[in-house]
Design a protein around this motif. Structure first.
Motif, short mmCIF file in Angstrom:
data_model
loop_
_atom_site.label_atom_id
_atom_site.label_comp_id
_atom_site.label_asym_id
_atom_site.label_seq_id
_atom_site.Cartn_x
_atom_site.Cartn_y
_atom_site.Cartn_z
N ASP A 78 0.87 -1.18 0.00
CA ASP A 78 0.00 0.00 0.00
C ASP A 78 0.90 1.23 0.00
O ASP A 78 1.58 1.50 1.00
CB ASP A 78 -0.90 -0.03 1.23
CG ASP A 78 -1.91 1.11 1.25
OD1 ASP A 78 -1.95 1.88 0.27
OD2 ASP A 78 -2.64 1.25 2.25
N VAL A 79 0.93 1.98 -1.10
CA VAL A 79 1.90 3.07 -1.27
C VAL A 79 1.20 4.43 -1.34
O VAL A 79 0.27 4.63 -2.13
CB VAL A 79 2.74 2.88 -2.55
CG1 VAL A 79 3.82 3.97 -2.64
CG2 VAL A 79 3.37 1.50 -2.59
N ASP A 80 1.67 5.36 -0.51
CA ASP A 80 1.26 6.77 -0.59
C ASP A 80 2.43 7.58 -1.15
O ASP A 80 3.59 7.27 -0.85
CB ASP A 80 0.89 7.32 0.79
CG ASP A 80 -0.47 6.83 1.26
OD1 ASP A 80 -1.22 6.27 0.44
OD2 ASP A 80 -0.77 7.01 2.46
N VAL A 81 2.12 8.60 -1.92
CA VAL A 81 3.16 9.47 -2.47
C VAL A 81 2.82 10.91 -2.10
O VAL A 81 1.68 11.36 -2.25
CB VAL A 81 3.25 9.35 -4.01
CG1 VAL A 81 4.37 10.24 -4.55
CG2 VAL A 81 3.49 7.90 -4.42
N ALA A 82 3.83 11.63 -1.61
CA ALA A 82 3.66 13.04 -1.25
C ALA A 82 4.73 13.87 -1.95
O ALA A 82 5.84 13.38 -2.19
CB ALA A 82 3.77 13.21 0.27
N SER B 284 2.36 18.12 -9.31
CA SER B 284 0.92 18.19 -9.52
C SER B 284 0.34 16.79 -9.48
O SER B 284 0.76 15.91 -10.24
CB SER B 284 0.61 18.85 -10.87
OG SER B 284 -0.71 18.58 -11.28
N SER B 285 -0.64 16.58 -8.61
CA SER B 285 -1.28 15.27 -8.49
C SER B 285 -1.97 14.90 -9.80
O SER B 285 -1.93 13.74 -10.24
CB SER B 285 -2.29 15.27 -7.35
OG SER B 285 -2.83 13.99 -7.14
N GLU C 29 -2.10 11.56 -14.73
CA GLU C 29 -2.14 11.47 -16.19
C GLU C 29 -0.92 10.74 -16.75
O GLU C 29 -1.03 9.95 -17.69
CB GLU C 29 -2.22 12.89 -16.79
CG GLU C 29 -2.31 12.90 -18.31
CD GLU C 29 -2.43 14.31 -18.87
OE1 GLU C 29 -2.22 14.49 -20.08
OE2 GLU C 29 -2.73 15.25 -18.09
N GLU C 30 0.25 10.99 -16.15
CA GLU C 30 1.50 10.44 -16.67
C GLU C 30 1.77 9.03 -16.18
O GLU C 30 2.23 8.17 -16.94
CB GLU C 30 2.67 11.35 -16.28
CG GLU C 30 4.02 10.93 -16.83
CD GLU C 30 4.16 11.20 -18.32
OE1 GLU C 30 5.06 10.61 -18.93
OE2 GLU C 30 3.38 11.99 -18.86
N TYR C 31 1.50 8.77 -14.88
CA TYR C 31 1.91 7.50 -14.28
C TYR C 31 0.78 6.67 -13.69
O TYR C 31 1.00 5.53 -13.27
CB TYR C 31 2.96 7.76 -13.19
CG TYR C 31 4.20 8.46 -13.70
CD1 TYR C 31 5.05 7.83 -14.59
CD2 TYR C 31 4.50 9.76 -13.29
CE1 TYR C 31 6.20 8.46 -15.06
CE2 TYR C 31 5.64 10.40 -13.77
CZ TYR C 31 6.48 9.75 -14.65
OH TYR C 31 7.61 10.40 -15.12
N GLY C 32 -0.41 7.25 -13.60
CA GLY C 32 -1.53 6.48 -13.08
C GLY C 32 -1.69 6.51 -11.58
O GLY C 32 -2.45 5.72 -11.01
N TYR C 33 -1.00 7.40 -10.89
CA TYR C 33 -1.20 7.58 -9.46
C TYR C 33 -1.08 9.06 -9.12
O TYR C 33 -0.45 9.83 -9.84
CB TYR C 33 -0.20 6.77 -8.62
CG TYR C 33 1.25 7.17 -8.80
CD1 TYR C 33 1.81 8.22 -8.07
CD2 TYR C 33 2.08 6.49 -9.69
CE1 TYR C 33 3.13 8.57 -8.23
CE2 TYR C 33 3.41 6.84 -9.85
CZ TYR C 33 3.93 7.89 -9.12
OH TYR C 33 5.24 8.25 -9.29
N GLY C 34 -1.71 9.45 -8.01
CA GLY C 34 -1.66 10.84 -7.58
C GLY C 34 -1.01 10.98 -6.22
O GLY C 34 -0.40 10.04 -5.69
N LEU C 35 -1.14 12.16 -5.66
CA LEU C 35 -0.56 12.46 -4.35
C LEU C 35 -1.63 12.32 -3.27
O LEU C 35 -2.82 12.55 -3.51
CB LEU C 35 0.00 13.89 -4.33
CG LEU C 35 1.05 14.23 -5.37
CD1 LEU C 35 1.37 15.73 -5.33
CD2 LEU C 35 2.32 13.42 -5.15
N VAL C 36 -1.21 11.96 -2.06
CA VAL C 36 -2.14 11.90 -0.93
C VAL C 36 -2.45 13.33 -0.48
O VAL C 36 -1.61 14.22 -0.56
CB VAL C 36 -1.56 11.09 0.25
CG1 VAL C 36 -1.44 9.63 -0.13
CG2 VAL C 36 -0.21 11.64 0.70
#
Length: 429
Positions: A351-355, A360-361, A366-373
């Motif tokens: 389970d990965v969160d990115v900050a 820009s989330s 759009e680029e990698y398929g994940y956003g920011l928490v």
């Protein structure tokens, strides 16, 4: 030509207003009339308001500039000196993607008039300007190269996020298709570059000089990354080894890390592509690329191994990645190798969160398929400091402990917290 530009009797255009093109356009616009062209109307509208879409420049940097921003290609016909500064990325097969450059060449070609000059700044393999771009200029304009129009190459040396080595303070390489072109191009760039001008003997030499600047760094970082792989098996800290070795006066100071972005992680592929075309298959350059491209998955796998050794169930373990951009203190996410760390961890059902305070989330999604928490949570099994943003450098171990479980793993990719983490389980490249 030079005097006409300085006297504002002629106009200069800059095609492509990204992190390279916009600073060039604004600097020239302090001396002459400039047309700033970009294919994205939304970006043009921001720049008209004094906003840099790349988040590199301040609103004050637009002050005092005689520049017209446009997304209308026909406006380029008003210019007599064109600077092309569009991206030159690679595709999913690590081959040069010249589409933006060739498209820009077509756009400029349609606007060319007799007596015009075109200077390319985009990073390319040696020969690209004359072999790929010039024929398009001729075809679109109906003009003859070196008779009706002249061409040059002046490689960009912009370093995103670097407020010290800015455009005017960096020695500028220039080249031209003949002696006259070289002198005119040298004079035009000399009007804004305080650090001086280096006149290359040919366009190919200038193209090659640019591409080996980043290839040299890539190969040296690859050596550091390979040493890190070895030293990890020896259970010694790579940064401590480099610190000791660095006491020798002629030891070169390079460090291991995630090599992404649109320069070091891309440019070498342009050189190996051209070498392959000529029947030579690079060993050192290609080997360096293989090592550097594998570092993201390697970091992730080390995290998984260490979590297993602590007795944690990998499926559902929580990991926080701090930083998503390709380097510190920039908003640019292009070719960020943090995505490789994320994807590898997710492949193990972590389970990965990115900050990230700069990214820009929406762009990440759009680029990698994940956003920011939206906010950093608590009870992470591992915290990975992937990008050394200034905001993160102000933190201390007590903060990292507050968001993690008691026996959490702290992964310090670039080793910046080596002497500051005492209680958490610490690992770095």
């Amino acid at each position: 030509m030079y005097q006409q530009l300085i006297n504002k009797e002629a106009k200069l255009s800059v095609v492509g207003l990204g992190y390279v093109g916009l600073p060039i356009a604004l600097e020239f616009a302090r001396k002459m009339k400039v047309i700033g062209f970009d294919i994205k109307p939304s970006r043009v509208e921001l720049m008209k308001k004094g906003i840099d879409p790349s988040n590199e420049l301040e609103t004050a940097d637009f002050d005092g500039c005689d520049i017209e921003f446009t997304s209308n290609p026909s406006d380029l016909r008003e210019a007599t000196f064109h600077v092309v500064a569009v991206p030159t990325p690679i595709n999913k097969h690590n081959l040069p993607d010249l589409n933006p450059l060739l498209s820009a060449s077509r756009t400029v070609g349609k606007a060319l008039k007799k007596g015009d000059f075109v200077v390319f700044e985009s990073t390319v393999y040696p020969g690209c300007t004359e072999e790929d771009c010039v024929p398009i200029l001729e075809e679109e304009s109906g003009l003859k190269f070196n008779k009706d129009f002249k061409v040059g190459y002046s490689p960009e040396r912009i370093n995103p996020g670097d407020k010290e080595h800015t455009l005017t303070k960096i020695l500028k390489i220039v080249s031209g298709s003949d002696d006259e072109a070289l002198e005119v191009i040298s004079d035009v760039y000399g009007s804004i570059i305080k650090a001086g001008i280096h006149k290359a003997s040919s366009i190919k030499v200038a193209e090659a000089a640019k591409i080996i600047e980043n290839t040299q760094r890539d190969v040296n970082i690859a050596l550091m990354n390979e040493l890190s792989l070895i030293f990890n098996r020896l259970n010694i800290n790579t940064y401590e080894v480099l610190e000791a070795a660095g006491t020798k006066w002629n030891f070169l100071r390079f460090f291991p890390g995630l090599v992404g972005g649109h320069c070091i992680g891309v440019d070498p592929y342009y050189l190996t592509y051209k070498a392959n075309e000529l029947g030579y298959h690079s060993k050192i350059i290609t080997g360096g690329r293989v090592i550097n491209d594998a570092m993201g998955p390697y970091v992730a796998k080390q995290v998984v191994k260490k979590l297993i050794s602590k007795g944690h169930k990998i499926n559902g373990s929580k990991v926080l990645i701090m930083g998503a951009t390709f380097k510190e203190n920039v908003s640019d996410i292009r070719n960020s190798k943090v995505a490789d760390v994320y994807n590898e961890l997710r492949s193990f059902s972590v389970d990965v969160d990115v900050a990230d305070p700069h990214a820009s989330s929406e762009e990440l999604m759009e680029e990698y398929g994940y956003g920011l928490v939206d906010e950093i949570k608590e009870s992470y099994h591992a915290v990975i400091l992937a990008v050394n943003h200034d905001e993160y450098m102000k933190l201390d171990e007590s903060y990292f402990k507050s968001i993690a479980i008691d026996d959490a793993l702290f992964v310090d990719v670039k080793g910046v917290f080596k002497e500051k983490i005492k209680e958490l389980d610490y690992w770095s490249l």
